[in-house]
Design a protein around this motif. Structure first.
Motif: not given
Length: 256
Positions: A38-46
């Motif tokens: 799906g489209p739900r994305v986490l940018d981690l350490g953004a």
């Protein structure tokens, strides 16, 4: 202790980081996400939102998590529509199974994956993607290879060049891929990229590397002076703008 010092060095240069660090090749980001459910994305350490901006352009539903307050301030200024939260890879402030993908731009190597792997597995839905992306210089190009030698490892380290990034990043997911078989085998692919620079702006970019930020001022000034002098002697970089030849490398695994 040294890793912690390097990891926490970026906030002091947050404005310069936002101005000078490159974005990510859209093709690389698309490949990282192609199997996500799906489209739900986490940018981690953004950081300042370089990867988040590309994700937004590609239509992802983005949430960003960043531990450094100064970097987070720059991210919110640049991307006010993106939900940006304080937090870290080892303590992600999001619910279980709430994301379809977790991406990290030039950040995965700073994570303690023995802890972060559990957190990432917790927040990913079944079939979710974990991917690290790195912008690396194409040291197959003669002047780039020469620049690496002049600059030293503080400015251009083992994760910063095409010839070494695969080996330098391949073991970063060992902890997470070993979590009760919850992730599949990892894949590594590179995608062409580039950044328009001048000699001065490339020096400014290299000055935002962690190894440079923790140097004593006199030592850093001397190193940057050597780099500037080299760039002004090369025909490829001495006359105004040029394209810094890069690739975006992606390391990807999928949650079972």
């Amino acid at each position: 202790m040294e890793d912690r010092r390097l990891r926490s060095s970026f906030g002091a240069a947050a404005t310069a980081y936002a101005e000078h660090r490159p974005d990510y090749a859209p093709a690389a980001v698309r490949w990282a996400l192609e199997s996500a459910p799906g489209p739900r994305v986490l940018d981690l350490g953004a950081g300042t939102g370089k990867l988040s901006a590309t994700l937004v352009e590609l239509g992802a539903d983005v949430v960003a998590v960043e531990p450094d307050p100064a970097m987070l301030t720059e991210l919110r200024r640049a991307l006010p529509a993106v939900r940006a939260l304080p937090g870290s890879a080892e303590s992600i402030p999001l619910p279980d199974a709430s994301l379809d993908a977790v991406l990290a731009g030039n950040a995965l190597h700073w994570f303690d994956m023995t802890v972060a792997g559990e957190e990432i597995a917790r927040i990913l839905a079944p079939g979710g993607i974990l991917a690290g992306l790195w912008n690396v210089m194409d040291d197959r190009i003669d002047w780039v290879s020469a620049l690496e030698r002049v600059s030293g490892s503080a400015a251009i380290g083992p994760r910063d060049t095409l010839s070494s990034w695969r080996a330098a990043t391949a073991d970063l997911l060992v902890a997470s891929t070993g979590l009760d078989g919850r992730f599949g085998a990892s894949e590594q692919v590179e995608f062409p990229h580039g950044q328009r620079r001048t000699a001065d702006s490339l020096v400014a970019t290299l000055a935002t590397r962690a190894g440079m930020l923790v140097m004593a001022e006199e030592e850093r000034d001397a190193a940057l002076g050597r780099i500037r002098a080299f760039l002004r002697t090369r025909p490829e970089t001495a006359q105004g703008e040029f394209t810094l030849p890069m690739l975006t490398g992606v390391l990807r695994v999928q949650r079972r």
